[in-house]
Write a protein that holds these residues in place. Sequence first.
Motif, mmCIF file in Angstrom:
data_model
loop_
_atom_site.group_PDB
_atom_site.id
_atom_site.type_symbol
_atom_site.label_atom_id
_atom_site.label_comp_id
_atom_site.label_asym_id
_atom_site.label_seq_id
_atom_site.Cartn_x
_atom_site.Cartn_y
_atom_site.Cartn_z
ATOM 1 N N PHE A 1 44.537 41.003 52.497
ATOM 2 C CA PHE A 1 45.406 41.502 51.549
ATOM 3 C C PHE A 1 45.536 40.393 50.397
ATOM 4 C CE2 PHE A 1 47.806 44.531 54.220
ATOM 5 C CZ PHE A 1 46.893 45.556 54.154
ATOM 6 N N ASP A 2 45.077 40.544 49.218
ATOM 7 C CA ASP A 2 45.210 39.798 48.051
ATOM 8 C C ASP A 2 46.721 40.028 47.457
ATOM 9 O OD1 ASP A 2 45.506 38.585 45.830
ATOM 10 O OD2 ASP A 2 43.377 39.190 45.019
ATOM 11 N N GLU A 3 47.786 39.235 47.828
ATOM 12 C CA GLU A 3 49.010 39.171 47.528
ATOM 13 C C GLU A 3 49.350 38.216 46.276
ATOM 14 O OE1 GLU A 3 52.017 40.984 49.272
ATOM 15 O OE2 GLU A 3 50.896 42.079 50.707
ATOM 16 N N ILE A 4 48.295 37.843 45.725
ATOM 17 C CA ILE A 4 48.534 36.621 44.667
ATOM 18 C C ILE A 4 49.396 36.990 43.339
ATOM 19 C CG2 ILE A 4 47.383 35.356 42.852
ATOM 20 C CD1 ILE A 4 44.805 35.490 45.149
ATOM 21 N N GLN A 5 49.435 38.445 42.958
ATOM 22 C CA GLN A 5 50.172 39.041 42.032
ATOM 23 C C GLN A 5 51.519 39.778 42.634
ATOM 24 O OE1 GLN A 5 50.040 41.279 37.762
ATOM 25 N NE2 GLN A 5 48.336 39.941 38.428
ATOM 26 N N CYS A 6 51.354 40.389 43.738
ATOM 27 C CA CYS A 6 52.308 41.326 44.222
ATOM 28 C C CYS A 6 53.024 40.804 45.268
ATOM 29 C CB CYS A 6 51.565 42.916 44.431
ATOM 30 S SG CYS A 6 50.497 42.881 46.257
ATOM 31 N N GLY A 16 47.483 44.557 39.936
ATOM 32 C CA GLY A 16 48.289 43.857 39.003
ATOM 33 C C GLY A 16 47.638 44.214 37.690
ATOM 34 N N GLU A 17 46.442 43.102 37.636
ATOM 35 C CA GLU A 17 45.780 43.464 36.314
ATOM 36 C C GLU A 17 45.255 44.771 35.904
ATOM 37 O OE1 GLU A 17 46.719 39.931 35.681
ATOM 38 O OE2 GLU A 17 45.285 40.397 34.313
ATOM 39 N N GLY A 18 45.052 45.404 37.050
ATOM 40 C CA GLY A 18 44.554 47.012 36.911
ATOM 41 C C GLY A 18 45.397 47.684 36.466
ATOM 42 N N ALA A 53 49.647 32.936 45.872
ATOM 43 C CA ALA A 53 49.403 31.808 44.946
ATOM 44 C C ALA A 53 50.831 31.682 44.144
ATOM 45 C CB ALA A 53 48.096 31.468 44.373
ATOM 46 N N LYS A 54 50.560 32.147 43.041
ATOM 47 C CA LYS A 54 51.278 32.378 41.637
ATOM 48 C C LYS A 54 52.764 31.574 41.931
ATOM 49 C CE LYS A 54 49.078 36.014 39.299
ATOM 50 N NZ LYS A 54 48.968 35.274 37.865
ATOM 51 N N PRO A 55 53.800 32.299 42.605
ATOM 52 C CA PRO A 55 55.121 31.777 42.564
ATOM 53 C C PRO A 55 55.505 30.676 43.527
ATOM 54 C CG PRO A 55 55.210 33.876 43.432
ATOM 55 C CD PRO A 55 53.854 33.546 43.315
ATOM 56 N N SER A 71 40.122 46.744 40.713
ATOM 57 C CA SER A 71 40.722 45.502 41.256
ATOM 58 C C SER A 71 40.678 44.337 40.520
ATOM 59 C CB SER A 71 40.432 45.054 42.748
ATOM 60 O OG SER A 71 38.967 45.179 42.719
ATOM 61 N N PHE A 72 41.256 43.143 40.738
ATOM 62 C CA PHE A 72 41.228 41.893 40.056
ATOM 63 C C PHE A 72 41.469 40.864 41.381
ATOM 64 C CE2 PHE A 72 42.440 38.008 37.834
ATOM 65 C CZ PHE A 72 41.347 37.746 37.107
ATOM 66 N N HIS A 73 40.423 39.857 41.436
ATOM 67 C CA HIS A 73 40.653 38.834 42.442
ATOM 68 C C HIS A 73 40.332 37.359 41.834
ATOM 69 C CE1 HIS A 73 41.289 41.689 45.262
ATOM 70 N NE2 HIS A 73 40.365 42.651 45.093
ATOM 71 N N GLY A 74 39.947 37.387 40.599
ATOM 72 C CA GLY A 74 39.979 36.203 40.070
ATOM 73 C C GLY A 74 38.642 35.979 39.429
ATOM 74 N N ARG A 75 38.289 34.591 38.775
ATOM 75 C CA ARG A 75 37.232 34.498 37.939
ATOM 76 C C ARG A 75 36.057 33.667 38.325
ATOM 77 N NH1 ARG A 75 38.445 36.498 32.595
ATOM 78 N NH2 ARG A 75 40.545 36.990 32.324
ATOM 79 N N GLY A 130 45.136 31.000 43.085
ATOM 80 C CA GLY A 130 44.727 32.218 43.747
ATOM 81 C C GLY A 130 43.277 32.507 43.730
ATOM 82 N N THR A 131 42.576 32.113 42.892
ATOM 83 C CA THR A 131 40.857 32.322 42.931
ATOM 84 C C THR A 131 40.470 31.799 44.058
ATOM 85 O OG1 THR A 131 40.931 32.731 40.540
ATOM 86 C CG2 THR A 131 38.824 32.180 41.465
ATOM 87 N N GLU A 132 40.793 30.286 43.960
ATOM 88 C CA GLU A 132 40.401 29.578 45.174
ATOM 89 C C GLU A 132 40.811 29.885 46.579
ATOM 90 O OE1 GLU A 132 40.628 24.943 46.041
ATOM 91 O OE2 GLU A 132 41.324 25.276 44.011
ATOM 92 N N ALA A 133 41.820 30.497 46.475
ATOM 93 C CA ALA A 133 42.318 31.203 47.895
ATOM 94 C C ALA A 133 41.362 32.252 48.157
ATOM 95 C CB ALA A 133 43.711 31.492 47.887
ATOM 96 N N VAL A 134 40.976 33.153 47.154
ATOM 97 C CA VAL A 134 40.237 34.116 47.438
ATOM 98 C C VAL A 134 38.743 33.585 48.069
ATOM 99 C CG1 VAL A 134 38.951 36.299 46.293
ATOM 100 C CG2 VAL A 134 41.470 35.779 45.931
ATOM 101 N N GLU A 135 38.179 32.860 47.359
ATOM 102 C CA GLU A 135 37.091 32.112 47.539
ATOM 103 C C GLU A 135 37.109 31.753 49.297
ATOM 104 O OE1 GLU A 135 34.949 32.604 44.385
ATOM 105 O OE2 GLU A 135 34.149 31.561 46.000
HETATM 106 C C1 LIG Z 1 45.632 39.802 42.313
HETATM 107 C C2 LIG Z 1 45.111 38.617 42.114
HETATM 108 N N1 LIG Z 1 44.278 37.860 42.538
HETATM 109 C C3 LIG Z 1 43.529 36.796 42.166
HETATM 110 C C4 LIG Z 1 44.067 36.153 41.247
HETATM 111 C C5 LIG Z 1 43.631 34.815 40.357
HETATM 112 O O1 LIG Z 1 44.671 33.856 40.635
HETATM 113 P P1 LIG Z 1 44.657 32.356 39.691
HETATM 114 O O2 LIG Z 1 44.705 32.869 38.088
HETATM 115 O O3 LIG Z 1 45.713 31.793 40.205
HETATM 116 O O4 LIG Z 1 43.221 31.936 40.306
HETATM 117 C C6 LIG Z 1 44.903 36.953 40.201
HETATM 118 C C7 LIG Z 1 45.472 36.326 38.959
HETATM 119 O O5 LIG Z 1 46.036 37.043 38.416
HETATM 120 C C8 LIG Z 1 45.531 38.047 40.696
HETATM 121 O O6 LIG Z 1 46.607 38.811 40.199
#
Ligand SMILES: Cc1ncc(COP(=O)(O)O)c(C=O)c1O
Length: 411
Positions: A237-242, A209-211, A268-270, A152-156, A121-126
């Motif tokens: 739209f970041d739909e990585i979790q939702c 999600g994380e929020g 990403a995730k599923p 919000s949460f978009h990765g690390r 997911g993070t890499e997709a956000v990048e």
């Molecule tokens: C909304 C959202 N964006 C980005 C990420 C980062 O995804 P990844 O852990 O696959 O790099 C997450 C991970 O929980 C997330 O929930």
Amino acid sequence: MYHEKMTEASSTQQESPAAQQVTGLEQEYLLQNYSRYPIVVHRGKGCYLYDINGKRYLDLIAGIGVNALGHAHPRIIRVIRAQAALLMHCSNLYYHEYQGPLAKKLAEVSGLQRTFFSNSGTEAVEGALKMARGHGGKISPDKFEVISLDNSFHGRSLGALSITGQPKYRKDFEPLLPGVRFVPRNDVAALEAAFSERTACVILEWIQGEGGIYPLTVEYARRARELADQYNALLIFDEIQCGVGRPGKYFAYQLAEPAVMPDVLVAAKPIACGLPLGVIVANERAAAGIGPGMHGATFGGGPLACRVALEFFEILDGMLPHIHHVGGCFRQELSELGRHFSFIKDVRGYGLMIGMELDIPGKQIVLDGMAQGLMFNCTHDTVLRFLPPYIITEPEVDKAIQVLTRILKKI
Ligand SMILES: Cc1ncc(COP(=O)(O)O)c(C=O)c1O
């Protein structure tokens, strides 16, 4: 008193010699960045996980939203076996048979045209951030600002952290990318004030999600769409979790009728049922931000992950009504608990993405759940988060509610 006793009970679970060997090696040799729960997971089947001591857990967190088809799904095992014997990796120097069909499927279910495959997911956000920079840069060198949401949460990675609106994740790594404006969720006036000709993109989680499982209002998302059009910025739209089935639709932006279309979707995730695979899916206008040679990934979109993802979508196509239905039952039963326990403040979410907000810390309840054979987690300190596999059944939901009730009664 109760909490002390339960902490003791749950912390004794892993004290078998086999478990100690695993945790001991990790303590000695791993970067100590994770604070893990005291369980060594050994195997999974359907909605259940089994630890190294043979104890069974009903999995209501699914690897934080990854194991959408549960564990050891026979169709996924079959394609992994077949593809592993044929070709696991060939690099993006060459074509293989599965990227094209998967990208076509993503276009059909998302309404967007062009896909890039990443590993996470993070890499997709990048990549999406680079796309926005590419898009803005073609218009003006000053058009690089990003609007993102508080909480919000978009990765690390450094880029993804720069647009993550939670100081606890950012504080050790500043200074981060310049030009990021954070605005409160669902505050239309603040969003309007943040937009300017310098805005390259606005990035939103439809359900944070994380929020703590906080959805956007449809009006807010629609206004973001209008503003992005007005200022020639990208709506991401970041739909990585939702997303990807979890809300009972392919993507959460389809919960609105008509859907609020983004320019760029990251997910990403599923998608590959536990194999690493992320996607950026973009319309032609946004995709033009990335030209030849501007982006790439060695592992992204390998034949194994892509073939599994195709199989996953084939299964998901018939599952959306089930996700909607069983998620509704789960949410209703959790809301019912809210009428009995005064420390439950709210139950919210869509489909199988559900948060139960408490006015007490949730961590001990998570530990108690594990002691009783139930896996879920707590996010944002006080929100119990449930992201079960899509295959969960009503009897399994009932069972989870029974166990949870027992735990909550002791508080
Ligand atoms: C909304 C959202 N964006 C980005 C990420 C980062 O995804 P990844 O852990 O696959 O790099 C997450 C991970 O929980 C997330 O929930």
